[in-house]
Design a protein around this motif. Structure first.
Motif, mmCIF file in Angstrom:
data_model
loop_
_atom_site.group_PDB
_atom_site.id
_atom_site.type_symbol
_atom_site.label_atom_id
_atom_site.label_comp_id
_atom_site.label_asym_id
_atom_site.label_seq_id
_atom_site.Cartn_x
_atom_site.Cartn_y
_atom_site.Cartn_z
ATOM 1 N N SER A 1 0.791 -1.359 -0.060
ATOM 2 C CA SER A 1 -0.061 0.044 0.012
ATOM 3 C C SER A 1 0.844 1.337 -0.084
ATOM 4 N N LYS A 2 0.320 2.386 -0.415
ATOM 5 C CA LYS A 2 0.857 3.473 -0.386
ATOM 6 C C LYS A 2 1.483 4.129 1.011
ATOM 7 N N ILE A 3 2.055 5.157 0.846
ATOM 8 C CA ILE A 3 3.203 5.702 1.960
ATOM 9 C C ILE A 3 2.133 6.268 3.188
ATOM 10 N N PHE A 4 1.078 6.988 2.810
ATOM 11 C CA PHE A 4 0.235 7.635 3.820
ATOM 12 C C PHE A 4 -1.174 7.169 3.741
ATOM 13 N N CYS A 5 -1.554 6.035 2.974
ATOM 14 C CA CYS A 5 -2.905 5.775 2.858
ATOM 15 C C CYS A 5 -2.951 4.103 2.589
ATOM 16 N N SER A 6 -4.262 3.623 2.433
ATOM 17 C CA SER A 6 -4.156 2.043 2.298
ATOM 18 C C SER A 6 -4.216 1.838 0.592
ATOM 19 N N CYS A 7 -4.281 2.750 -0.162
ATOM 20 C CA CYS A 7 -4.389 2.394 -1.500
ATOM 21 C C CYS A 7 -3.403 1.537 -2.072
ATOM 22 N N SER A 8 -3.652 0.616 -2.908
ATOM 23 C CA SER A 8 -2.754 -0.285 -3.581
ATOM 24 C C SER A 8 -1.596 0.407 -4.465
ATOM 25 N N HIS B 1 -6.725 3.488 -8.145
ATOM 26 C CA HIS B 1 -6.204 3.268 -6.975
ATOM 27 C C HIS B 1 -5.844 4.700 -6.205
ATOM 28 N N VAL B 2 -7.010 5.332 -5.770
ATOM 29 C CA VAL B 2 -7.134 6.743 -4.938
ATOM 30 C C VAL B 2 -7.802 6.869 -4.213
ATOM 31 N N CYS B 3 -7.561 7.655 -3.110
ATOM 32 C CA CYS B 3 -8.669 8.071 -1.887
ATOM 33 C C CYS B 3 -8.476 9.433 -1.647
ATOM 34 N N PRO B 4 -9.270 9.913 -0.745
ATOM 35 C CA PRO B 4 -9.046 11.184 -0.170
ATOM 36 C C PRO B 4 -8.007 11.605 0.143
ATOM 37 N N VAL B 5 -7.154 10.723 0.831
ATOM 38 C CA VAL B 5 -5.875 11.092 1.431
ATOM 39 C C VAL B 5 -4.867 11.424 0.211
ATOM 40 N N CYS B 6 -4.654 10.505 -0.932
ATOM 41 C CA CYS B 6 -3.759 10.638 -1.818
ATOM 42 C C CYS B 6 -4.159 11.559 -2.902
ATOM 43 N N LEU B 7 -5.551 11.903 -2.810
ATOM 44 C CA LEU B 7 -6.037 12.849 -3.894
ATOM 45 C C LEU B 7 -5.908 14.332 -2.984
HETATM 46 ZN ZN LIG Z 1 -4.913 6.753 -1.256
#
Ligand SMILES: [Zn+2]
Length: 478
Positions: free
Chosen positions: A19-26, A36-42
């Protein structure tokens, strides 16, 4: 004037966490854009980053393998700049207090060993990817894929200890080998898991002050790094020879034209307005965490090379090639377990096996020829059951069919003829069939020996013991 190049490299390496460095996206490569995005990495307002523990562990391992001091306290900082592939308007990185300091890598160029210092390793998040319209049907538009946003990176910054393009290449090769050994990154340059920028300046030989440097970007292979540096050395030398001044700038390497092009004036650290990220507490790495990471480190390439020289009596060159990739080293050691003739096994791997691995672009263990097969071929030759030449034929057949070498030798009746009287018969037959050549040989044309050997081999389909054939020919022709 004679110049000396001063080169430093900055290498970005994607860590192979799930998963990514600051969220759980693949972090998986090659998924549909923006899936593979979520509010954190967006970079949505109000979200909070949470640090990936595995990413920290991988960084500690990398730091230890590269002889760095792991810092007890490091701090994440915001690096502010605007770009369409950076939705937050800043990248989370480390600035004043990075996690690793003061390491080195040992390289060898033309038989000379040299230590290249590593100034620092810091952790950061990757940015997204801009895709320009030509490939997507609309040349007037650009698109952005944010799947890569937030993939964990480490940036490994070398000291300006590198003096030639060859040294730069050796440094990168060694760095990649070490990172592959410790399995913290797949180091796949085509997929962008390992990316390199270079700083380079020239100074008159003997001068100790640094000249003005340029930064080169966009080099996607080690060969291109070497070519770009060679080009840049020539370009800067020409300007200096003509009394000109080097402009501090970022230049792009154009591999198809083989030149570097000015991209923009080089930005300074203060352009980025770094400040500590208020959403992330300082990272504290206690000593026991470092000790645990150290225990998980495998035997590293330099140590393995030394062991191969000592334990198997291999020449330094062989040991270097075999340990340049952990998979090659594992393959070799497996083969040697089956038949203890390390040098012959090394020869087979370096010539036949690696040739086919490179040709097929596959993993060494995916070849039909397995380590035990190589051991078997060498054993058959050592026992005098087949000749080296037949060995190559057997290798080829195993490569094609996956059948074991002994089975192929048995099925095809390839056992070497070492029966002296049987070979003598054939040699006599060959000499009788070629009276003119015998005459010429007796008149001094000794190189015809090769011709006779060839004829005997033809008669026996390569199965005659070559040593015996040569001995018998000498005897019967004298
Ligand atoms: Zn994310």
């Amino acid at each position: 004037m004679k110049y000396e190049a001063v080169i430093g490299l900055e290498v970005h390496v994607q860590l192979s966490t799930k998963s990514k460095i600051f969220c759980s996206c693949s972090t998986e490569f090659g998924a549909d854009a923006n899936t593979h995005v979520c509010p954190v990495c967006l970079g949505m307002p109000g979200v909070l980053p949470v640090l990936n523990k595995q990413a920290v562990e991988y960084t500690i391992k990398a730091g230890l393998a590269l002889n760095c001091e792991i810092q007890r306290k490091s701090v994440f900082a915001r690096k502010n700049y605007f770009y369409p592939d950076l939705p937050k308007g800043y990248q989370i990185s480390q600035y004043e207090l990075p996690i690793c300091l003061n390491g080195f890598i040992e390289i060898e160029v033309n038989g000379e060993k040299k230590k290249i210092g590593i100034t620092r390793i810091h952790m950061e998040e990757d940015a997204g990817k801009s895709i320009h319209g030509e490939n997507l049907g609309s040349p007037a538009h650009s698109y952005v894929d944010l799947n890569r946003t937030g993939v964990p990176l480490i940036e490994i910054v070398s000291e300006p200890d590198i003096r030639t393009p060859e040294e730069a290449r050796a440094y990168l090769q060694k760095l990649k080998t070490i990172l592959e050994y410790i399995e913290v990154s797949d180091c796949n340059m085509e997929e962008g898991s390992l990316r390199c920028d270079a700083n380079i300046s020239l100074r008159p030989l003997g001068e100790t002050k640094f000249g003005t440097k340029t930064e080169i970007k966009n080099m996607n292979s080690f060969k291109n790094v070497q070519r770009a540096l060679e080009y840049e050395i020539k370009r800067q030398a020409k300007i200096l020879d003509e009394g000109g001044v080097i402009v501090q700038e970022t230049r792009l390497w154009d591999p198809s034209r083989g030149i570097t092009l000015s991209m923009r004036s080089k930005e300074e650290a203060h352009d980025y307005r770094y400040f500590p990220d208020p959403d992330l507490v300082p990272l504290i790495v206690e000593k026991n965490w470092v000790d645990e990471a150290r225990e998980t480190l495998p035997e590293l390439p330099d140590a393995k090379k030394e062991r191969f020289i000592k334990e198997y009596g291999l020449p330094s060159y062989d040991a270097e090639v075999l340990t340049s990739n952990k998979r090659y080293a594992d393959y070799f050691e497996k083969a040697v377990k089956h038949h203890s003739n390390p040098k012959a096994i090394s020869n087979w791997i370096m010539s036949e096996v690696l040739r086919d691995v490179n040709e097929k672009g596959c993993d060494i263990f995916d070849l039909n020829v397995k380590p035990e097969h190589i051991a078997e071929i060498v054993k058959l030759i050592d026992e005098g059951k087949i000749s080296g030449k037949i060995g190559k034929e057997v290798y080829q057949l195993t490569l094609e069919s996956g059948k074991s070498p002994s089975k192929i030798v048995e099925e095809k009746g390839l056992i070497q003829i070492s029966d002296e009287s049987a070979i003598e018969e054939i040699v006599k037959k060959v000499l009788e069939a070629n009276p003119k050549e015998v005459e010429r040989y007796k008149n001094g044309e000794k190189k015809l020996q090769g011709f006779f050997v060839g004829q005997v081999m033809k008669e026996t389909k390569g199965k005659a013991n070559p040593k015996l054939v040569n001995e018998l020919l000498k005897k019967l022709l004298s």
